[in-house]
Structure formats: C-alpha cells, structure tokens
Write an enzyme that holds these catalytic residues in place. Structure first.
Site, PDB file in Angstrom:
ATOM      1  N   ASP A   1     -39.615  58.193 -62.125  1.00 50.11           N
ATOM      2  CA  ASP A   1     -39.277  57.657 -60.810  1.00 50.11           C
ATOM      3  C   ASP A   1     -38.311  56.480 -60.882  1.00 50.11           C
ATOM      4  O   ASP A   1     -37.722  56.090 -59.873  1.00 50.11           O
ATOM      5  CB  ASP A   1     -40.552  57.241 -60.067  1.00 50.11           C
ATOM      6  CG  ASP A   1     -41.418  58.439 -59.735  1.00 50.11           C
ATOM      7  OD1 ASP A   1     -40.852  59.489 -59.434  1.00 50.11           O
ATOM      8  OD2 ASP A   1     -42.653  58.318 -59.786  1.00 50.11           O
TER       9      ASP A   1
ATOM     10  N   HIS B   1     -47.054  54.509 -67.156  1.00 52.05           N
ATOM     11  CA  HIS B   1     -47.527  55.886 -67.011  1.00 52.05           C
ATOM     12  C   HIS B   1     -48.866  56.025 -67.739  1.00 52.05           C
ATOM     13  O   HIS B   1     -49.067  55.417 -68.783  1.00 52.05           O
ATOM     14  CB  HIS B   1     -46.502  56.866 -67.605  1.00 52.05           C
ATOM     15  CG  HIS B   1     -46.677  58.257 -67.111  1.00 52.05           C
ATOM     16  ND1 HIS B   1     -47.591  59.120 -67.650  1.00 52.05           N
ATOM     17  CD2 HIS B   1     -46.072  58.917 -66.091  1.00 52.05           C
ATOM     18  CE1 HIS B   1     -47.536  60.258 -66.999  1.00 52.05           C
ATOM     19  NE2 HIS B   1     -46.628  60.163 -66.039  1.00 52.05           N
TER      20      HIS B   1
HETATM   21  N1  CMC Z   1     -45.751  46.841 -63.812  1.00 53.65           N
HETATM   22  C1  CMC Z   1     -46.517  45.865 -64.309  1.00 53.65           C
HETATM   23  N2  CMC Z   1     -47.711  46.051 -64.915  1.00 53.65           N
HETATM   24  C2  CMC Z   1     -48.122  47.314 -65.041  1.00 53.65           C
HETATM   25  C3  CMC Z   1     -47.378  48.408 -64.561  1.00 53.65           C
HETATM   26  C4  CMC Z   1     -46.150  48.119 -63.926  1.00 53.65           C
HETATM   27  N3  CMC Z   1     -45.384  49.099 -63.425  1.00 53.65           N
HETATM   28  N4  CMC Z   1     -48.030  49.546 -64.820  1.00 53.65           N
HETATM   29  C5  CMC Z   1     -49.167  49.198 -65.427  1.00 53.65           C
HETATM   30  N5  CMC Z   1     -49.233  47.846 -65.553  1.00 53.65           N
HETATM   31  C6  CMC Z   1     -50.318  47.069 -66.157  1.00 53.65           C
HETATM   32  C7  CMC Z   1     -51.418  46.872 -65.135  1.00 53.65           C
HETATM   33  O1  CMC Z   1     -51.228  45.715 -64.376  1.00 53.65           O
HETATM   34  C8  CMC Z   1     -52.634  46.771 -66.033  1.00 53.65           C
HETATM   35  O2  CMC Z   1     -52.693  45.472 -66.564  1.00 53.65           O
HETATM   36  P1  CMC Z   1     -54.111  44.750 -66.867  1.00 53.65           P
HETATM   37  O3  CMC Z   1     -54.755  45.608 -67.911  1.00 53.65           O
HETATM   38  O4  CMC Z   1     -53.711  43.410 -67.344  1.00 53.65           O
HETATM   39  O5  CMC Z   1     -54.841  44.772 -65.568  1.00 53.65           O
HETATM   40  C9  CMC Z   1     -52.304  47.722 -67.180  1.00 53.65           C
HETATM   41  O6  CMC Z   1     -50.878  47.820 -67.198  1.00 53.65           O
HETATM   42  C10 CMC Z   1     -52.886  49.102 -66.984  1.00 53.65           C
HETATM   43  O7  CMC Z   1     -52.577  49.552 -65.677  1.00 53.65           O
HETATM   44  P2  CMC Z   1     -53.386  50.696 -64.938  1.00 53.65           P
HETATM   45  O8  CMC Z   1     -52.963  50.758 -63.526  1.00 53.65           O
HETATM   46  O9  CMC Z   1     -54.849  50.523 -65.226  1.00 53.65           O
HETATM   47  O10 CMC Z   1     -52.913  51.935 -65.791  1.00 53.65           O
HETATM   48  P3  CMC Z   1     -52.747  53.387 -65.265  1.00 53.65           P
HETATM   49  O11 CMC Z   1     -52.657  54.270 -66.431  1.00 53.65           O
HETATM   50  O12 CMC Z   1     -53.814  53.692 -64.276  1.00 53.65           O
HETATM   51  O13 CMC Z   1     -51.364  53.236 -64.491  1.00 53.65           O
HETATM   52  C11 CMC Z   1     -49.575  53.798 -63.113  1.00 53.65           C
HETATM   53  C12 CMC Z   1     -50.418  54.192 -64.325  1.00 53.65           C
HETATM   54  C13 CMC Z   1     -48.434  54.767 -62.996  1.00 53.65           C
HETATM   55  C14 CMC Z   1     -50.446  53.868 -61.849  1.00 53.65           C
HETATM   56  C15 CMC Z   1     -49.041  52.359 -63.274  1.00 53.65           C
HETATM   57  O14 CMC Z   1     -48.282  52.245 -64.448  1.00 53.65           O
HETATM   58  C16 CMC Z   1     -48.220  51.890 -62.062  1.00 53.65           C
HETATM   59  O15 CMC Z   1     -48.816  51.439 -61.061  1.00 53.65           O
HETATM   60  N6  CMC Z   1     -46.872  51.967 -62.126  1.00 53.65           N
HETATM   61  C17 CMC Z   1     -46.014  51.607 -61.013  1.00 53.65           C
HETATM   62  C18 CMC Z   1     -45.902  52.785 -60.036  1.00 53.65           C
HETATM   63  C19 CMC Z   1     -45.114  53.931 -60.623  1.00 53.65           C
HETATM   64  O16 CMC Z   1     -44.038  53.752 -61.171  1.00 53.65           O
HETATM   65  N7  CMC Z   1     -45.648  55.150 -60.470  1.00 53.65           N
HETATM   66  C20 CMC Z   1     -44.988  56.386 -60.958  1.00 53.65           C
HETATM   67  C21 CMC Z   1     -45.802  57.036 -62.005  1.00 53.65           C
HETATM   68  S1  CMC Z   1     -44.967  58.288 -62.981  1.00 53.65           S
HETATM   69  C22 CMC Z   1     -44.489  59.558 -61.964  1.00 53.65           C
HETATM   70  C23 CMC Z   1     -45.536  60.083 -61.068  1.00 53.65           C
HETATM   71  O17 CMC Z   1     -46.614  60.498 -61.521  1.00 53.65           O
HETATM   72  O18 CMC Z   1     -45.318  60.133 -59.883  1.00 53.65           O
END
Ligand code: CMC
EC number: 2.3.3.16
Length: 370
Positions: free
Chosen positions: A307, A253
């Site tokens: 989720d 998140h």
């Molecule tokens: N599994 C594995 N690695 C992860 C995950 C995950 N679920 N989430 C983040 N990371 C890693 C990502 O690969 C990255 O690594 P690196 O720095 O080595 O490239 C690092 O963490 C930062 O990720 P980011 O995408 O730059 O961070 P963010 O703050 O933009 O991501 C997120 C937030 C929700 C998009 C992401 O955690 C994600 O894709 N999660 C899976 C999808 C998910 O569960 N979404 C629901 C979000 S909460 C409810 C909602 O808002 O709907």
C-alpha cells in the site's frame, strides 16, 4: 486454552494458491514467483492461474478473456444505484452494495468460479462509473475488444490508454490478486464455511478490506505524502508522527519482516516511467519517507508494504484517492473466491472460542428495583 490475539501465527487451512516468505520478502502464486509474473504475465493469465491452478494454453486464455469481457456490463438497477450514491457515499460502500445486488440478480445455479468471474468483470465498470458520475461526465460502456486493464482505463478516461499505462495497471492488479490468509480473505471464509453463497462471502471481504489497517492503507499512504508536501518536510513529519504514537501508513505487515516484494515492483515501475511534475514530487517524498521510515522502524522488521506505493500508482493512472481500496478489491475478488473454493472442498465450520473473563452467578434484579 491459549489466547492468540488477532489469530496471529494460526493456520486455518492448507493451501496451494499462495506462498509468502516473510523473512526473505518473496511471494509465489501457484509456485510462480511474483517477480516473474509481474515481468512476463498479465492480469487475465494470472486470474486463470489462481482459479484453475495452472497456466492456460493460448486457446484457453483466449476463451477465458472473451468470457470475462462478455460479463462487464452491469444491470440498469446497479447503474442507477451507482449514479444515486456516487457523489456522497464511500466508494467501498457503493461497491459492497453493488455486489450484494449482483447476488440478488443472479438466479443461475452456476459454479462458484463462474459467478466470481462475473463479479470480477463487473467491478471496473462500477468503479469507473463512480468516478465519472462524480465528475458529471457520461458513463462509458465497456469495450469487449480491449483487455481487462485497457478497458478499465478506457471506461475511466473515455479514451484508449497507452500501452505503458495499461501495463502499469495490469501489473498493479496482478500484485493484488491474492495474499494468503489476510483479514478480508478470512472474512470470506468465515461466511463461506456456513455454506452461505459466494456473493455474501465477497461482500464480507469488501467490508473487511475497507478498513485503514488493510486495503484502506493505500489512500492513507498517499494522503500522508500529500500532507508532507515536500522532501524537506519528510524527516520532521515522520519523527513527529511516530513520537506521537501514530503509525506510518503503508509500513508494517503481519507476515513480511522485510520489504514487501509488491512494493519493490511498483516502486521500480514508478521510478522508470516518465512522470508529471506532481507525481514526481510525491514519488520523491515517498522514497524519502521510505528511507527514513526504514532507518527508524527497519530494525523491528517494519518495512514498506504494497500500500505504500500502490496509491501513488493508482493516482498516476488518474483514479480518485478514495477509489484506491475499490481497485484493490477488484483484483482481490479472485483470491477471495479461489480460497473459498479451496476451503469448501474440505469444509469445516469456522467457530473459534473466546475465553470468558466476566462474572458468573449474578442475582437478577427486577427493573424497578435497580
Ligand atoms: N508504524 C509505526 N509502528 C508500527 C507500524 C507502523 N506502520 N506497524 C506496526 N508498528 C508497531 C506497532 O506500533 C507495535 O509496536 P509496539 O509493539 O511497541 O506496540 C508493533 O509494531 C506491532 O504492531 P501490531 O499492530 O501489533 O502488528 P500487526 O502484525 O498486527 O500489524 C499492521 C500489522 C499492518 C496492522 C501494522 O503494521 C499497521 O498498522 N500498519 C499501518 C497500516 C498499513 O500500512 N496497512 C497495510 C497492511 S499491508 C496490505 C494489506 O493487507 O492491506
């Protein structure tokens, strides 16, 4: 000029609606802890709280509930759109188009919150019509004598739900009502800041929520548990998934760097309720994925989000898997519209900048000379 990818750590407004403490895993609606609201309140009361900024008196709540219940029916045109598209289209597309049609049909100069109440009241009717139409079942008319969640499950299954089940849906919906400046709320504000109408804002919100990085993650998380199949396969699956560069759905998140309190609340509910064999198996898989996922990703502040467990809850309540994001939307309409209302009190057109990295001064070459 500083480039902030994904607008990370940028505040675009002040708010008194929702506060998230991402380090401690705390969430407050209008100053009330989500743990207290999930224990003692209900969907209609929290909707009132979010829209009007205070808890209602008994009289105000009764009045509010009957106003919401009166608005549940959808027009013949929307009912026929749902019937025509339910079997083939993505439910979020059906919902988005239905809300757009509500905008066409609404000729009143009503207040933004009144219009948002109408949308909130009608969405469960659309969702249950989608599911029943696909299953070749008759669509069930809303029953105004039932609460929002009781009626939602009644329209879905054709029989009145147990108190336990309607309470579980009520809690699930309450947890989704608002979440500060997420992607879909931002999309609503971008539209509203041009002084467009609330229906257009909500359509933008639904469009943003549809994606798997946002509201689409609840279906993806459950799909993941189904694919794993049994507890024994969890470790191998998680390791394979992460080593191949794929994300664990329902984990991570932007704001929470610890366990999302909404995931904790749903997990607690699911652990206490008596489950059918399939839900128990999926729940056992989920808890194992959580344990291994936290072991690997927890040190980087990546934990289960709402989720992760909400899909399991919606599945337990009998909703089709691809309808989960629409259930999320059915509650988030309240947060979207409350933020739009708050933003418009001190509106400023949302118009960020981009840093140009292309060429300049190129010579134009006529088409036949290229
Ligand atoms: N599994 C594995 N690695 C992860 C995950 C995950 N679920 N989430 C983040 N990371 C890693 C990502 O690969 C990255 O690594 P690196 O720095 O080595 O490239 C690092 O963490 C930062 O990720 P980011 O995408 O730059 O961070 P963010 O703050 O933009 O991501 C997120 C937030 C929700 C998009 C992401 O955690 C994600 O894709 N999660 C899976 C999808 C998910 O569960 N979404 C629901 C979000 S909460 C409810 C909602 O808002 O709907």
């Amino acid at each position: 000029m500083e480039l902030r990818k994904g607008l990370e750590d940028i505040a675009i407004k002040e708010t008194s609606i929702t506060f998230i403490d991402g380090e401690l895993g705390r969430l407050y609606y209008r100053g009330y802890s989500i743990f207290d609201l999930a224990s003692f309140s209900n969907f209609e009361e929290v909707a009132y709280l979010i829209w009007y900024g205070k808890l209602p008196t008994r009289h105000e709540l009764d009045d509010f509930k009957s106003r919401l219940a009166e608005e549940r029916s959808i027009s013949d045109e929307i009912a026929s759109l749902v019937k025509r598209t339910a079997k083939t289209a993505n439910p979020m597309d059906v919902l988005r188009t239905s809300v757009s049609m509500m905008g066409l049909e609404d000729k009143d100069d009503g207040e933004l919150i009144t219009k948002s109440m109408k949308i909130t009241a009608k969405i469960p009717t659309i969702i249950s019509s989608i599911q029943r139409t696909r299953a070749n079942l008759d669509v069930i008319e809303p029953d105004p004598s039932l609460s929002h969640s009781e009626n939602f499950l009644y329209m879905l299954h054709g029989s009145k739900p147990s108190r336990e089940r309607s309470r579980m849906l009520d809690v699930g919906l309450m947890l989704h009502i608002d979440h500060e400046m997420n992607a879909s709320t931002m999309a609503c504000l971008v539209v509203a800041s041009t002084l467009s109408d609330i229906y257009s804002s909500i359509v933008a919100g639904i469009s943003a929520l549809k994606g798997p990085l946002h509201g689409g993650a609840n279906s993806e998380a459950l799909r993941q548990f189904m694919e794993i199949g049994s507890q024994e396969n969890v470790e191998k699956y998680v390791l394979n998934r992460l080593s191949s560069g794929q994300r664990l759905m329902g984990f991570g998140h932007r704001i929470y760097k610890s366990l999302d309190p909404r995931a904790k609340i749903i997990k607690d509910y699911l652990s206490k309720v008596s489950k059918d064999e399939e839900t128990q198996r999926l729940f056992d898989i989920a808890t194992k994925v959580e344990e291994i996922g936290i072991r690997i990703l927890g040190k980087r502040g990546i934990y289960p989000n709402v989720d992760f467990y909400s899909g399991l809850l919606f599945h337990f309540l009998g909703f089709d898997l691809d309808l989960f994001p629409t259930i999320f939307a059915s509650a988030r309409v309240i947060g979207w519209s409350a933020h739009v209302d708050e933003y418009l009190k001190d509106n400023k057109l949302i118009r960020p900048k981009a840093i140009y990295v292309g060429d300049l001064g190129k010579k134009y070459v006529p088409i036949d000379e290229r």
